[in-house]
Enzyme design. Sequence first.
Site, PDB file in Angstrom:
ATOM      1  N   HIS A   7       0.843  -1.198   0.000  1.00 24.57           N
ATOM      2  CA  HIS A   7       0.000   0.000   0.000  1.00 24.57           C
ATOM      3  C   HIS A   7       0.868   1.234   0.000  1.00 24.57           C
ATOM      4  CE1 HIS A   7      -3.260   2.752   0.936  1.00 24.57           C
ATOM      5  NE2 HIS A   7      -4.042   1.796   0.488  1.00 24.57           N
ATOM      6  N   ASP A  37      -7.886  -5.394  -0.676  1.00 26.60           N
ATOM      7  CA  ASP A  37      -8.326  -6.261  -1.772  1.00 26.60           C
ATOM      8  C   ASP A  37      -8.027  -7.734  -1.543  1.00 26.60           C
ATOM      9  OD1 ASP A  37      -9.392  -4.306  -3.581  1.00 26.60           O
ATOM     10  OD2 ASP A  37      -7.342  -3.566  -3.748  1.00 26.60           O
TER      11      ASP A  37
HETATM   12  C1  LIG Z   1      -0.536  -0.784  -3.956  1.00 28.72           C
HETATM   13  C2  LIG Z   1       0.726  -0.464  -4.768  1.00 28.72           C
HETATM   14  C3  LIG Z   1       0.297  -0.019  -6.166  1.00 28.72           C
HETATM   15  C4  LIG Z   1       1.483   0.661  -4.076  1.00 28.72           C
HETATM   16  O1  LIG Z   1       2.465   1.047  -4.940  1.00 28.72           O
HETATM   17  P1  LIG Z   1       3.687   1.987  -4.570  1.00 28.72           P
HETATM   18  O2  LIG Z   1       3.443   2.746  -3.338  1.00 28.72           O
HETATM   19  O3  LIG Z   1       4.012   2.733  -5.814  1.00 28.72           O
HETATM   20  O4  LIG Z   1       4.834   0.946  -4.196  1.00 28.72           O
HETATM   21  P2  LIG Z   1       5.875   0.298  -5.199  1.00 28.72           P
HETATM   22  O5  LIG Z   1       5.153  -0.403  -6.312  1.00 28.72           O
HETATM   23  O6  LIG Z   1       6.888   1.324  -5.571  1.00 28.72           O
HETATM   24  O7  LIG Z   1       6.530  -0.803  -4.253  1.00 28.72           O
HETATM   25  C5  LIG Z   1       7.533  -0.519  -3.273  1.00 28.72           C
HETATM   26  C6  LIG Z   1       8.361  -1.783  -3.071  1.00 28.72           C
HETATM   27  O8  LIG Z   1       7.556  -2.826  -2.519  1.00 28.72           O
HETATM   28  C7  LIG Z   1       7.438  -3.910  -3.440  1.00 28.72           C
HETATM   29  N1  LIG Z   1       6.037  -4.306  -3.515  1.00 28.72           N
HETATM   30  C8  LIG Z   1       4.967  -3.483  -3.398  1.00 28.72           C
HETATM   31  N2  LIG Z   1       3.835  -4.180  -3.539  1.00 28.72           N
HETATM   32  C9  LIG Z   1       4.214  -5.461  -3.733  1.00 28.72           C
HETATM   33  C10 LIG Z   1       3.481  -6.637  -3.956  1.00 28.72           C
HETATM   34  N3  LIG Z   1       2.152  -6.618  -4.016  1.00 28.72           N
HETATM   35  N4  LIG Z   1       4.160  -7.792  -4.129  1.00 28.72           N
HETATM   36  C11 LIG Z   1       5.499  -7.806  -4.078  1.00 28.72           C
HETATM   37  N5  LIG Z   1       6.256  -6.704  -3.881  1.00 28.72           N
HETATM   38  C12 LIG Z   1       5.608  -5.546  -3.723  1.00 28.72           C
HETATM   39  C13 LIG Z   1       7.869  -3.365  -4.795  1.00 28.72           C
HETATM   40  O9  LIG Z   1       8.372  -4.359  -5.639  1.00 28.72           O
HETATM   41  C14 LIG Z   1       8.914  -2.359  -4.385  1.00 28.72           C
HETATM   42  O10 LIG Z   1      10.084  -3.052  -4.055  1.00 28.72           O
HETATM   43  P3  LIG Z   1      11.520  -2.460  -4.459  1.00 28.72           P
HETATM   44  O11 LIG Z   1      11.609  -1.143  -3.693  1.00 28.72           O
HETATM   45  O12 LIG Z   1      12.476  -3.517  -4.014  1.00 28.72           O
HETATM   46  O13 LIG Z   1      11.478  -2.245  -5.931  1.00 28.72           O
HETATM   47  C15 LIG Z   1       1.624  -1.718  -4.867  1.00 28.72           C
HETATM   48  O14 LIG Z   1       1.906  -2.183  -3.567  1.00 28.72           O
HETATM   49  C16 LIG Z   1       1.021  -2.812  -5.719  1.00 28.72           C
HETATM   50  O15 LIG Z   1       1.180  -2.780  -6.948  1.00 28.72           O
HETATM   51  N6  LIG Z   1       0.323  -3.802  -5.086  1.00 28.72           N
HETATM   52  C17 LIG Z   1      -0.327  -4.845  -5.836  1.00 28.72           C
HETATM   53  C18 LIG Z   1      -1.650  -4.336  -6.401  1.00 28.72           C
HETATM   54  C19 LIG Z   1      -2.675  -4.080  -5.322  1.00 28.72           C
HETATM   55  O16 LIG Z   1      -2.901  -4.897  -4.466  1.00 28.72           O
HETATM   56  N7  LIG Z   1      -3.351  -2.920  -5.395  1.00 28.72           N
HETATM   57  C20 LIG Z   1      -4.438  -2.554  -4.488  1.00 28.72           C
HETATM   58  C21 LIG Z   1      -4.041  -1.450  -3.575  1.00 28.72           C
HETATM   59  S1  LIG Z   1      -5.276  -1.123  -2.346  1.00 28.72           S
END
Ligand SMILES: CC(C)(COP(=O)(O)OP(=O)(O)OC[C@H]1O[C@@H](n2cnc3c(N)ncnc32)[C@H](O)[C@@H]1OP(=O)(O)O)[C@@H](O)C(=O)NCCC(=O)NCCS
Length: 371
Positions: free
Chosen positions: A256, A307
Amino acid sequence: MKAGLEDVIAGESGICYIDGEKGILAYRGYDIHELAPNSTFEETSHLLWFGRLPNAVELKDTSDKMRANRVLPAPVISLLKALPKEALPMEALRTAVSACSMYDPEAEDMSPEANLRKAIRLNAQCATVITAFHNIRSGREPLSPRSDLSHAGNFYYMLTGKEPNPTIIRALDVALILHADHELNASTFAARVTAATLSDIYSAVTSGIGALKGPLHGGANEAVMRMLLKIGDVSKVDAYVRDLFEQKKKIPGFGHRVYHTEDPRATHLRRMSQQACEKAGQSKWFEMSARIEAIVKAEKKINPNVDFYSASTYYVIGMPIDLFTPFFAVSRMSGWTAHILEQYSNNRLIRPRAEYAGPAPELKWVPVSQR
Ligand SMILES: CC(C)(COP(=O)(O)OP(=O)(O)OC[C@H]1O[C@@H](n2cnc3c(N)ncnc32)[C@H](O)[C@@H]1OP(=O)(O)O)[C@@H](O)C(=O)NCCC(=O)NCCS
């Protein structure tokens, strides 16, 4: 500047409080842990729109208005019938909600009273759009909404044609409360940006629906269930998740932008998933989810979000997977509209700047024959 406007304060709001370090979420000052076990979606929607919990007369008034506005304009039903049966329900929702404005005589009335009436109407009609489209694509006539049922109960009735039992009504009602608002999440921000141009409320919520559809936002709940179905059995969880790690793929339903601890909504949804899966005699979906959570937490220190456990809960209730995100929209409609009303009440155009990263503005145009 961090990418994705991370940590940027983009406006003032009195609707939703989040503490991402302590895992606190509150609507208008009421902690979600107070609301989830005690409130109803109708009461929570009133709280979001009006800023305080209703008394008995006010609650009846809001609930009656939500019930009275459930019927869709006939041309919108015809439009839903004309859409391809293969259309995604989120596409159908985005199109039908946008179309509703053309049959609302108040669509362009920007008075606060008319906007509040439209907020309630949109809230009521969103559930009808989704269930009507689902029935149409399944070769059935849409069911007329029932005014003797709550928002949650009527959604289930219109979806399945079955009489909802109290356990299902309560599970859906709690899910609606938990998803109702979440500060400046991507879809609410999109809705507020549109509202801040003083465009109408239908345009603003249509922006929100478009943003919610994405797999990084509301679309994640569907991806979670597809993952569980693909894994198929708790014995296969470890290998599947480790394979995702190796491929550096994200696990749907985890992580998140704001919470660095447990998402307080996941606390309720975990329990709900366990109860619903056990009651349906399908505990394996909960067991698989719990195992995935254990591995992702241990290896990546990442928590499940709203989710993750909602997916198995909806699945065992009998909701089609591609309606998970539209059901999120049924709930978030109250948050979007509360934010749009707040934006209108103290508006200034939202127009940030970009940090320019292109070529210096010194280039000379040359005729195409010389390029
Ligand atoms: C929610 C979300 C979009 C937040 O994105 P964000 O704040 O931009 O965070 P990032 O995508 O930059 O992730 C930060 C780090 O955590 C890791 N990470 C984040 N969510 C992850 C996941 N669901 N699974 C594995 N690794 C994850 C990323 O790979 C990244 O690692 P790194 O720094 O080694 O590259 C992201 O966690 C995600 O894509 N989750 C899956 C989709 C989801 O469940 N969305 C619903 C949100 S309520």
